[in-house]
Design a protein around this motif. Structure first.
Motif, mmCIF file in Angstrom:
data_model
loop_
_atom_site.group_PDB
_atom_site.id
_atom_site.type_symbol
_atom_site.label_atom_id
_atom_site.label_comp_id
_atom_site.label_asym_id
_atom_site.label_seq_id
_atom_site.Cartn_x
_atom_site.Cartn_y
_atom_site.Cartn_z
ATOM 1 N N THR A 179 0.660 -1.340 -0.433
ATOM 2 C CA THR A 179 -0.051 0.390 -0.201
ATOM 3 C C THR A 179 1.122 1.161 -0.104
ATOM 4 N N LEU A 180 1.724 1.188 0.804
ATOM 5 C CA LEU A 180 2.604 2.524 1.464
ATOM 6 C C LEU A 180 3.259 2.685 -0.236
ATOM 7 N N LEU A 215 1.802 4.438 7.688
ATOM 8 C CA LEU A 215 0.018 4.033 8.267
ATOM 9 C C LEU A 215 0.220 4.302 9.719
ATOM 10 N N VAL A 216 -0.990 5.101 10.002
ATOM 11 C CA VAL A 216 -0.603 5.195 11.526
ATOM 12 C C VAL A 216 -1.700 4.320 12.757
ATOM 13 N N ASP A 217 -1.452 4.194 13.785
ATOM 14 C CA ASP A 217 -2.341 3.320 14.726
ATOM 15 C C ASP A 217 -2.440 4.431 15.415
ATOM 16 N N TYR A 218 -3.646 5.686 15.378
ATOM 17 C CA TYR A 218 -4.094 6.814 16.436
ATOM 18 C C TYR A 218 -4.290 6.532 17.703
ATOM 19 N N ASN A 219 -4.358 4.850 17.773
ATOM 20 C CA ASN A 219 -4.514 5.489 19.503
ATOM 21 C C ASN A 219 -2.923 4.856 20.134
ATOM 22 N N SER A 220 -2.411 4.300 19.374
ATOM 23 C CA SER A 220 -0.552 4.365 19.997
ATOM 24 C C SER A 220 0.283 5.743 19.544
ATOM 25 N N LEU A 275 12.102 15.038 7.152
ATOM 26 C CA LEU A 275 10.663 14.843 6.864
ATOM 27 C C LEU A 275 10.935 12.836 7.967
ATOM 28 N N ASP A 276 10.842 13.416 8.687
ATOM 29 C CA ASP A 276 11.310 12.105 10.146
ATOM 30 C C ASP A 276 9.081 11.091 10.181
ATOM 31 N N LEU A 277 9.595 10.091 9.533
ATOM 32 C CA LEU A 277 7.686 10.160 9.228
ATOM 33 C C LEU A 277 7.666 9.626 10.661
ATOM 34 N N ALA A 278 8.233 9.156 11.793
ATOM 35 C CA ALA A 278 7.879 8.866 12.879
ATOM 36 C C ALA A 278 7.782 9.876 14.026
ATOM 37 N N VAL A 279 8.533 10.707 13.514
ATOM 38 C CA VAL A 279 7.772 12.039 14.850
ATOM 39 C C VAL A 279 6.529 12.567 14.065
ATOM 40 N N ALA A 280 6.211 12.265 12.412
ATOM 41 C CA ALA A 280 5.471 12.939 12.087
ATOM 42 C C ALA A 280 4.150 11.954 12.233
ATOM 43 N N ALA A 314 4.006 4.094 14.084
ATOM 44 C CA ALA A 314 3.718 3.784 12.576
ATOM 45 C C ALA A 314 3.922 2.622 12.568
ATOM 46 N N LEU A 315 2.949 2.484 11.491
ATOM 47 C CA LEU A 315 2.875 0.550 11.255
ATOM 48 C C LEU A 315 3.512 0.123 9.868
ATOM 49 N N GLY A 316 4.074 1.663 9.013
ATOM 50 C CA GLY A 316 4.718 1.387 7.950
ATOM 51 C C GLY A 316 5.074 3.007 7.977
ATOM 52 N N THR A 317 6.178 2.804 7.268
ATOM 53 C CA THR A 317 6.741 4.377 6.230
ATOM 54 C C THR A 317 7.255 3.948 5.249
ATOM 55 N N LEU A 318 7.270 4.999 4.658
ATOM 56 C CA LEU A 318 8.438 4.817 2.964
ATOM 57 C C LEU A 318 8.489 6.260 2.908
ATOM 58 N N GLY A 319 9.601 6.397 2.086
ATOM 59 C CA GLY A 319 10.327 7.839 2.215
ATOM 60 C C GLY A 319 10.466 8.825 3.249
#
Length: 124
Positions: free
Chosen positions: A7-8, A23-28, A41-46, A31-36
């Protein structure tokens, strides 16, 4: 039906101007997965930061008594669009797709359309 990684990859490939996707779980807030992404642009921080945005909007809608669903949330920066698409459907509750787009290269309407299409194919 596609998995997270596929998907990503599809989102980054088919959406013009893509800088990063998650793809992010907004309960926790995880990130369940990141690409790019990259050093700017730190996707974990985002993922964690945008989780706060989603939670705040959901809470506000509850306080207002709105019985509607959030399709997406757009944050417009000087040079980027940040698009948050809350996922619906079986097994997707509490998840959102996050995309960062280069404003000069992206077509926002097409990006929203493509994310909706990608959402329908995702199986988590």
């Amino acid at each position: 039906m596609t998995n997270t990684e596929t998907t990503l990859k599809e989102a980054m490939t088919v959406i013009e101007g893509s800088l990063g996707a998650a793809l992010v779980d907004y309960n926790s807030g995880m990130a369940l997965g990141t690409l790019g992404g990259g050093k700017d642009l730190d996707l974990a921080v985002a993922a964690a930061g945008n989780t706060d945005v989603v939670r705040a909007k959901v809470r506000t809608m509850e306080m207002l008594g709105l019985k509607d669903e959030i399709e997406d949330i757009l944050i417009t920066l000087g040079g980027q669009y940040h698009l948050i698409r809350l996922l619906k459907g079986r097994g997707n509750s509490g998840l959102f797709l996050y995309m960062a787009l280069d404003k000069k290269r992206a077509n926002l309407a097409m990006a929203r359309h493509q994310l909706k299409k990608i959402e329908n194919e995702l199986e988590v």
